[in-house]
Design a protein around this motif. Structure first.
Motif, PDB file in Angstrom:
ATOM      1  N   SER A 272      50.219  26.959  32.897  1.00 51.04           N
ATOM      2  CA  SER A 272      49.627  25.815  33.471  1.00 51.04           C
ATOM      3  C   SER A 272      49.881  24.353  33.596  1.00 51.04           C
ATOM      4  N   THR A 273      49.757  23.923  34.040  1.00 47.84           N
ATOM      5  CA  THR A 273      49.985  21.785  34.838  1.00 47.84           C
ATOM      6  C   THR A 273      49.289  21.490  33.992  1.00 47.84           C
ATOM      7  N   SER A 274      48.695  21.594  33.069  1.00 49.56           N
ATOM      8  CA  SER A 274      47.869  20.797  32.187  1.00 49.56           C
ATOM      9  C   SER A 274      48.738  20.002  31.664  1.00 49.56           C
ATOM     10  N   LYS A 275      49.340  20.435  31.181  1.00 48.98           N
ATOM     11  CA  LYS A 275      50.024  19.620  30.667  1.00 48.98           C
ATOM     12  C   LYS A 275      51.936  18.744  31.804  1.00 48.98           C
ATOM     13  N   VAL A 276      51.298  18.779  32.885  1.00 49.57           N
ATOM     14  CA  VAL A 276      52.142  18.427  34.013  1.00 49.57           C
ATOM     15  C   VAL A 276      51.640  17.522  34.697  1.00 49.57           C
ATOM     16  N   THR A 277      50.571  17.414  35.549  1.00 47.71           N
ATOM     17  CA  THR A 277      49.660  16.829  36.019  1.00 47.71           C
ATOM     18  C   THR A 277      48.648  16.051  35.604  1.00 47.71           C
ATOM     19  N   LEU A 278      47.436  16.495  35.592  1.00 48.99           N
ATOM     20  CA  LEU A 278      46.004  15.998  35.386  1.00 48.99           C
ATOM     21  C   LEU A 278      45.386  17.096  34.146  1.00 48.99           C
ATOM     22  N   ALA A 279      45.389  16.618  32.599  1.00 49.51           N
ATOM     23  CA  ALA A 279      44.824  18.079  32.227  1.00 49.51           C
ATOM     24  C   ALA A 279      44.038  18.909  31.521  1.00 49.51           C
ATOM     25  N   GLY A 280      42.976  17.673  32.979  1.00 54.79           N
ATOM     26  CA  GLY A 280      41.680  18.668  32.600  1.00 54.79           C
ATOM     27  C   GLY A 280      41.136  19.647  34.614  1.00 54.79           C
ATOM     28  N   ALA A 281      42.720  18.613  35.217  1.00 55.55           N
ATOM     29  CA  ALA A 281      42.328  19.418  36.470  1.00 55.55           C
ATOM     30  C   ALA A 281      43.570  19.685  37.037  1.00 55.55           C
ATOM     31  N   GLY A 282      44.309  20.259  36.166  1.00 59.31           N
ATOM     32  CA  GLY A 282      45.496  21.100  36.131  1.00 59.31           C
ATOM     33  C   GLY A 282      45.453  23.160  36.974  1.00 59.31           C
ATOM     34  N   LEU A 283      46.244  23.507  36.875  1.00 60.76           N
ATOM     35  CA  LEU A 283      45.793  25.124  37.700  1.00 60.76           C
ATOM     36  C   LEU A 283      47.598  25.493  37.078  1.00 60.76           C
ATOM     37  N   ALA A 284      45.896  26.932  36.479  1.00 58.60           N
ATOM     38  CA  ALA A 284      46.513  27.750  36.131  1.00 58.60           C
ATOM     39  C   ALA A 284      47.414  28.930  35.789  1.00 58.60           C
ATOM     40  N   PHE A 285      47.762  30.086  35.382  1.00 56.82           N
ATOM     41  CA  PHE A 285      48.615  30.700  35.801  1.00 56.82           C
ATOM     42  C   PHE A 285      48.563  32.094  35.445  1.00 56.82           C
ATOM     43  N   PHE A 286      48.682  33.608  35.591  1.00 52.84           N
ATOM     44  CA  PHE A 286      48.903  34.759  35.287  1.00 52.84           C
ATOM     45  C   PHE A 286      49.555  35.542  35.990  1.00 52.84           C
ATOM     46  N   ALA A 287      50.912  35.974  35.317  1.00 56.76           N
ATOM     47  CA  ALA A 287      51.964  36.955  35.796  1.00 56.76           C
ATOM     48  C   ALA A 287      51.880  38.065  35.450  1.00 56.76           C
ATOM     49  N   SER A 288      52.535  38.817  35.797  1.00 56.45           N
ATOM     50  CA  SER A 288      52.532  39.919  34.898  1.00 56.45           C
ATOM     51  C   SER A 288      53.278  41.209  36.474  1.00 56.45           C
ATOM     52  N   SER A 289      53.128  42.770  35.507  1.00 55.36           N
ATOM     53  CA  SER A 289      53.689  43.864  36.940  1.00 55.36           C
ATOM     54  C   SER A 289      52.646  43.677  37.430  1.00 55.36           C
ATOM     55  N   ALA A 290      52.222  44.304  38.797  1.00 53.61           N
ATOM     56  CA  ALA A 290      51.824  45.015  39.538  1.00 53.61           C
ATOM     57  C   ALA A 290      50.768  45.820  39.704  1.00 53.61           C
ATOM     58  N   ALA A 291      50.880  46.642  38.448  1.00 52.78           N
ATOM     59  CA  ALA A 291      49.085  46.981  38.119  1.00 52.78           C
ATOM     60  C   ALA A 291      48.462  46.127  37.210  1.00 52.78           C
ATOM     61  N   ASN A 292      49.106  45.638  36.952  1.00 51.42           N
ATOM     62  CA  ASN A 292      48.810  44.553  35.388  1.00 51.42           C
ATOM     63  C   ASN A 292      47.968  43.177  37.098  1.00 51.42           C
ATOM     64  N   VAL A 293      49.109  43.096  38.158  1.00 53.16           N
ATOM     65  CA  VAL A 293      47.991  41.811  38.338  1.00 53.16           C
ATOM     66  C   VAL A 293      46.823  42.141  39.430  1.00 53.16           C
ATOM     67  N   ARG A 294      46.526  44.194  39.446  1.00 55.21           N
ATOM     68  CA  ARG A 294      45.842  44.564  39.907  1.00 55.21           C
ATOM     69  C   ARG A 294      44.303  45.087  38.775  1.00 55.21           C
ATOM     70  N   TRP A 295      45.033  45.032  38.411  1.00 50.59           N
ATOM     71  CA  TRP A 295      43.996  44.909  36.814  1.00 50.59           C
ATOM     72  C   TRP A 295      43.650  43.762  36.583  1.00 50.59           C
ATOM     73  N   TYR A 296      43.695  42.535  37.058  1.00 52.53           N
ATOM     74  CA  TYR A 296      43.541  41.242  36.476  1.00 52.53           C
ATOM     75  C   TYR A 296      42.579  40.913  38.026  1.00 52.53           C
ATOM     76  N   LEU A 297      42.664  40.857  38.928  1.00 49.46           N
ATOM     77  CA  LEU A 297      41.807  40.331  40.084  1.00 49.46           C
ATOM     78  C   LEU A 297      41.073  41.681  40.345  1.00 49.46           C
ATOM     79  N   ALA A 298      40.576  42.464  39.767  1.00 49.46           N
ATOM     80  CA  ALA A 298      39.427  43.856  39.893  1.00 49.46           C
ATOM     81  C   ALA A 298      38.797  43.226  38.999  1.00 49.46           C
ATOM     82  N   SER A 299      39.232  43.080  37.719  1.00 48.75           N
ATOM     83  CA  SER A 299      37.958  41.761  36.400  1.00 48.75           C
ATOM     84  C   SER A 299      37.913  40.613  37.166  1.00 48.75           C
TER      85      SER A 299
END
Length: 446
Positions: A272-299
């Motif tokens: 995440s960018t919580s300790k890069v930009t603004l802690a309460g208004a940052g971006l979070a990231f999930f990264a993984s295999s193509a299968a896991n990304v499809r699983w994550y987006l479906a949920s």
């Protein structure tokens, strides 16, 4: 400024201290040191301080580094490079230019990244909950169908990781960290059990020990045999760009290593960018295999129609490129590295050579880990509290908040001012010494 201007001057804690093991002092010298330390502690407590060293929060000065984001993306400037209107619904995976910007940080390609809202902890919670309720790619059933499912937990670790597991009744199996990552012999033995479904990892500048996993450890994590075919590494790379020195330590790409080892779906990577930009208004990231990304987006599609893409635009237009991230983090380092130096200096002056404590000297991250004398950590926290310095509760770095050795302390020096850190760290060192003297005094009189 008004708060720090009213603070008393730091104490000089260098005089007349034994630079030898306290446990080896004769009775007279020990008694004299104990009385002197008690007197110093009472004087410190009388200062009436109120300093919070509990959580790893950015300071107001750090947050101010990103104030330029508050005027972005600007009136009429709300379209992505692909022409998407960032004000509207949609694009659950996140804007392409944002995924491209952070791909080097996450160590993978943009198509393997999902951009969420401000909290990576929320993404970790969701991934665990969805695995618990529905299962993951490569598995045959939801994790809740497994009898007594368990997670491997490197210790000392992050209390909020443990809290998620506790919330869902997942057993926690502590494994010690060794300076270059977890004890891999223990990890591999535990992972062979089919009921062990995953493992927490903070691979770079770990919370709170500050250590970075070695290449060999990371390679073993990627390649090890597991009893559960749906085993997951919850790879919390929270401090990927949070260097405290000019040396930017790097770690291998866990996703690439897992794929080469024949376990392409093993790692869930978070940042995440919580300790890069603004802690309460940052971006979070999930990264993984193509299968896991499809699983994550479906949920994820069942709980949201899309992330805050305006905030994504703010980030990419403020940070611009990889060099922009590097320069921004150098500004962070200039603000917080002196605080870490101040804590180390206070611990060195008060405790070096005494044999009552050891502490980390991190090259990055947000914490200093102190191992006080066994059986004294809770007493140290209480002594500090009475003196106006609030610390993270003793035991928080272990599962269920129970440190079996009652020795580990987590210090978080980023949020207070430099003068507050100087005072607090001297007080903490004093409390560590006093708690050790009290324990030894009791032992000598038994």
């Amino acid at each position: 400024e008004g708060l720090t201007a009213d603070l008393p001057k730091p104490i000089d804690n260098r005089a007349d201290l034994p630079m030898s093991r306290i446990a080896d002092l004769n009775s007279d010298d020990f008694a004299a040191l104990r009385q002197k330390t008690l007197k110093e502690y009472e004087a410190f407590r009388a200062r009436g301080l109120k300093i919070d060293m509990t959580r790893g929060k950015p300071s107001p000065e750090q947050l101010a580094l990103a104030n330029g984001m508050l005027t972005l993306p600007g009136n009429g400037d709300h379209f992505s490079e692909a022409g998407e209107d960032a004000r509207n619904y949609g694009n659950l995976q996140g804007l392409a230019e944002v995924r491209t910007l952070f791909a080097p940080t996450l160590g993978t390609s943009p198509d393997r990244i999902v951009v969420g809202d401000n909290s990576s902890l929320a993404l970790m919670h969701d991934c665990l909950l969805w695995a618990w309720a529905k299962g993951v790619p490569g598995g045959t059933e939801p994790w809740q169908k497994t009898e007594a499912p368990a997670f491997i937990c490197p210790v000392p670790g992050y209390d909020r990781h443990f809290s998620i597991l506790e919330e869902y009744g997942i057993r926690m199996l502590p494994v010690p960290l060794k300076g270059d990552g977890p004890d891999m012999d223990m990890v591999e033995k535990l992972a062979a059990d089919p009921s062990v479904k995953g493992m927490w990892c903070v691979p770079k500048y770990s919370n709170p020990s500050g250590e970075t996993y070695s290449d060999a450890v990371i390679e073993r994590l990627a390649a090890m045999k597991t009893g559960a075919p749906d085993f997951r590494l919850f790879w919390d790379n929270a401090y990927a760009v949070h260097h405290l020195t000019e040396t930017e330590h790097q770690i291998p790409d866990i996703l690439d290593l897992c794929e080469k080892a024949g376990h392409p779906d093993r790692a869930f990577v978070f940042a995440s960018t919580s300790k890069v930009t603004l802690a309460g208004a940052g971006l979070a990231f999930f990264a993984s295999s193509a299968a896991n990304v499809r699983w994550y987006l479906a949920s994820a599609s069942k709980r949201t129609i899309g992330p805050d893409k305006l905030n994504q635009l703010r980030h990419v237009r403020f940070l611009k490129n990889e060099d922009g991230i590097r320069k921004h983090m150098a500004a962070h380092r200039a603000l917080i590295a002196p605080k870490f130096d101040m804590v180390n200096e206070a611990l060195e002056k008060r405790l070096a050579g005494t044999g009552v404590a050891e502490w980390s000297k991190p090259q990055g991250g947000y914490f200093i880990c102190v191992d006080a004398m066994e059986g004294t950590a809770k007493h140290v926290v209480e002594l500090a509290k009475q003196a106006g310095v609030t610390l993270t509760p003793a035991g928080s770095t272990s599962p269920h908040g129970k440190d079996p050795h009652d020795r580990t302390l987590r210090l978080a020096p980023t949020f207070p001012s430099l003068q507050e850190v100087e005072l607090a760290s001297q007080g903490i060192a004093l409390c560590i010494l006093l708690a050790a003297l009290e324990k030894l005094h009791s032992a000598r009189n038994d």
